[in-house]
Scaffold this motif. Sequence first.
Motif, PDB file in Angstrom:
ATOM      1  N   GLN A   5       5.877   0.268  16.474  1.00 30.44           N
ATOM      2  CA  GLN A   5       5.607   0.836  15.123  1.00 30.44           C
ATOM      3  C   GLN A   5       6.589   0.292  14.308  1.00 30.44           C
ATOM      4  O   GLN A   5       7.892   0.440  14.188  1.00 30.44           O
ATOM      5  N   ARG A   6       6.116  -0.397  13.233  1.00 32.05           N
ATOM      6  CA  ARG A   6       6.806  -0.963  12.036  1.00 32.05           C
ATOM      7  C   ARG A   6       6.824   0.208  10.845  1.00 32.05           C
ATOM      8  O   ARG A   6       6.029   0.920  10.874  1.00 32.05           O
ATOM      9  N   SER A   7       7.674   0.469  10.068  1.00 33.29           N
ATOM     10  CA  SER A   7       8.031   1.177   9.029  1.00 33.29           C
ATOM     11  C   SER A   7       7.228   0.884   7.933  1.00 33.29           C
ATOM     12  O   SER A   7       7.695   0.158   6.898  1.00 33.29           O
ATOM     13  N   ARG A   8       5.950   1.454   7.803  1.00 28.87           N
ATOM     14  CA  ARG A   8       4.945   0.773   6.870  1.00 28.87           C
ATOM     15  C   ARG A   8       4.096   2.074   6.371  1.00 28.87           C
ATOM     16  O   ARG A   8       3.470   2.614   7.122  1.00 28.87           O
ATOM     17  N   TRP A   9       4.023   2.316   5.008  1.00 28.05           N
ATOM     18  CA  TRP A   9       3.457   3.407   4.514  1.00 28.05           C
ATOM     19  C   TRP A   9       2.030   2.980   4.256  1.00 28.05           C
ATOM     20  O   TRP A   9       1.622   1.908   3.388  1.00 28.05           O
ATOM     21  N   ASP A  10       0.862   3.384   4.825  1.00 33.24           N
ATOM     22  CA  ASP A  10      -0.466   3.341   4.567  1.00 33.24           C
ATOM     23  C   ASP A  10      -1.144   4.467   3.546  1.00 33.24           C
ATOM     24  O   ASP A  10      -1.452   5.350   3.784  1.00 33.24           O
ATOM     25  N   TYR A 168       7.929   0.058   3.646  1.00 36.65           N
ATOM     26  CA  TYR A 168       7.317  -0.792   2.727  1.00 36.65           C
ATOM     27  C   TYR A 168       5.821  -0.240   2.369  1.00 36.65           C
ATOM     28  O   TYR A 168       5.183   0.381   3.459  1.00 36.65           O
ATOM     29  N   PHE A 169       5.422  -0.393   1.418  1.00 36.98           N
ATOM     30  CA  PHE A 169       4.239   0.186   0.817  1.00 36.98           C
ATOM     31  C   PHE A 169       3.312  -0.773   0.191  1.00 36.98           C
ATOM     32  O   PHE A 169       3.707  -1.223  -1.057  1.00 36.98           O
ATOM     33  N   PRO A 170       2.610  -1.443   0.728  1.00 36.00           N
ATOM     34  CA  PRO A 170       1.560  -2.367   0.158  1.00 36.00           C
ATOM     35  C   PRO A 170       0.659  -1.829  -0.785  1.00 36.00           C
ATOM     36  O   PRO A 170       0.021  -0.741  -0.251  1.00 36.00           O
ATOM     37  N   VAL A 171       0.392  -2.430  -1.809  1.00 32.79           N
ATOM     38  CA  VAL A 171      -0.630  -1.719  -2.946  1.00 32.79           C
ATOM     39  C   VAL A 171      -1.747  -2.866  -2.898  1.00 32.79           C
ATOM     40  O   VAL A 171      -1.309  -3.987  -3.418  1.00 32.79           O
ATOM     41  N   PRO A 172      -3.026  -2.325  -2.717  1.00 31.90           N
ATOM     42  CA  PRO A 172      -4.103  -3.226  -2.984  1.00 31.90           C
ATOM     43  C   PRO A 172      -4.182  -3.604  -4.259  1.00 31.90           C
ATOM     44  O   PRO A 172      -3.887  -3.051  -5.473  1.00 31.90           O
ATOM     45  N   GLY A 173      -4.607  -5.084  -4.320  1.00 31.64           N
ATOM     46  CA  GLY A 173      -4.786  -5.711  -5.578  1.00 31.64           C
ATOM     47  C   GLY A 173      -3.382  -6.059  -6.567  1.00 31.64           C
ATOM     48  O   GLY A 173      -3.387  -6.846  -7.346  1.00 31.64           O
ATOM     49  N   MET A 174      -2.161  -5.671  -5.934  1.00 24.19           N
ATOM     50  CA  MET A 174      -1.019  -5.934  -6.415  1.00 24.19           C
ATOM     51  C   MET A 174      -0.262  -7.207  -5.667  1.00 24.19           C
ATOM     52  O   MET A 174       0.517  -7.878  -6.233  1.00 24.19           O
ATOM     53  N   TYR A 175      -0.892  -7.595  -4.582  1.00 27.17           N
ATOM     54  CA  TYR A 175      -0.512  -8.835  -4.007  1.00 27.17           C
ATOM     55  C   TYR A 175       0.999  -8.709  -3.621  1.00 27.17           C
ATOM     56  O   TYR A 175       1.709  -9.536  -3.783  1.00 27.17           O
ATOM     57  N   GLY A 177       3.997  -5.054  -3.389  1.00 26.30           N
ATOM     58  CA  GLY A 177       4.074  -3.793  -3.276  1.00 26.30           C
ATOM     59  C   GLY A 177       5.324  -3.119  -3.375  1.00 26.30           C
ATOM     60  O   GLY A 177       6.197  -3.992  -4.044  1.00 26.30           O
ATOM     61  N   PHE A 178       5.831  -2.259  -2.790  1.00 29.85           N
ATOM     62  CA  PHE A 178       7.106  -1.538  -2.966  1.00 29.85           C
ATOM     63  C   PHE A 178       7.880  -1.235  -1.583  1.00 29.85           C
ATOM     64  O   PHE A 178       7.347  -1.020  -0.668  1.00 29.85           O
ATOM     65  N   SER A 179       9.010  -1.793  -1.629  1.00 29.10           N
ATOM     66  CA  SER A 179       9.912  -1.458  -0.380  1.00 29.10           C
ATOM     67  C   SER A 179      10.920  -0.218  -1.068  1.00 29.10           C
ATOM     68  O   SER A 179      11.145  -0.539  -1.988  1.00 29.10           O
ATOM     69  N   TYR A 180      11.226   0.688   0.037  1.00 23.24           N
ATOM     70  CA  TYR A 180      12.094   1.555  -0.366  1.00 23.24           C
ATOM     71  C   TYR A 180      12.928   1.989   0.612  1.00 23.24           C
ATOM     72  O   TYR A 180      12.368   2.100   1.816  1.00 23.24           O
ATOM     73  N   ARG A 181      14.192   2.335   0.362  1.00 21.41           N
ATOM     74  CA  ARG A 181      15.198   2.727   1.497  1.00 21.41           C
ATOM     75  C   ARG A 181      16.348   3.947   1.005  1.00 21.41           C
ATOM     76  O   ARG A 181      16.661   3.880  -0.267  1.00 21.41           O
ATOM     77  N   SER A 191      10.076  -3.814  -6.055  1.00 24.33           N
ATOM     78  CA  SER A 191       8.724  -4.076  -6.046  1.00 24.33           C
ATOM     79  C   SER A 191       8.590  -5.423  -6.607  1.00 24.33           C
ATOM     80  O   SER A 191       9.447  -5.955  -7.571  1.00 24.33           O
ATOM     81  N   SER A 192       7.414  -5.997  -6.019  1.00 27.66           N
ATOM     82  CA  SER A 192       7.073  -7.637  -6.667  1.00 27.66           C
ATOM     83  C   SER A 192       5.881  -7.859  -6.253  1.00 27.66           C
ATOM     84  O   SER A 192       5.090  -7.081  -5.570  1.00 27.66           O
TER      85      SER A 192
END
Length: 218
Positions: A5-10, A168-175, A177-181, A191-192
Amino acid sequence: MANTQRSRWDGVTTRDVYPEDVLAQRDRLADAARDGHWQRVFEQLGQNPDWVNATRVGGRSGFAPLHQAAWHGAQDAVAVLVGCGAWRTLPTADGERALDIAVARGHKSVSALLQPLVRHPLPAATLHALEARLHELIRSDSHGLAERHRLKLPALAVLTELAAPRMYFPVPGMYGGFSYRLEGDSLVTESSSRVVGGSGRRHRITAGATELVAEGFV
């Protein structure tokens, strides 16, 4: 089953974001967990281990497999899911952890397995303040995409149980997203967008402020 499991917020809640075949697989996983068909659950997770914390896309309950195992009182399934990286602090749509569900159902045999192992404790007020500021930042820097896609924004409690408290939180349409720690009692975010050069922005969030500390990087 190995823990990959990778740390990825869906945070996706709208079904039009995913292809039909992916939706069908996610539905099969959600159905199997709801019905207590654990062999089917583990077969699905064997093919898609990153879905161990996945909920039904567009579902109202926000139940991941571990919540369903807690509801059923399925001790063996709980043990396997936790070993695969299921987050014990993950809340449902009603804010319940798997432990809360098991206790309410009277499943004492699984309660010890579901007790969160908090590696990075923070006062509840601090965690709440960091989460509120993170959500505000995501809404602002996603330029309306969070609202348009009705995204489920991150629950920071999950970070407190991770060995490496980052996600990491990928955002649809943003190509992108956001990483946070977590860094002590503060949160560092980046964010980028991959299609916008120099769009990177880094913030440090504390309970009392959100500070932009760098921008313009790739």
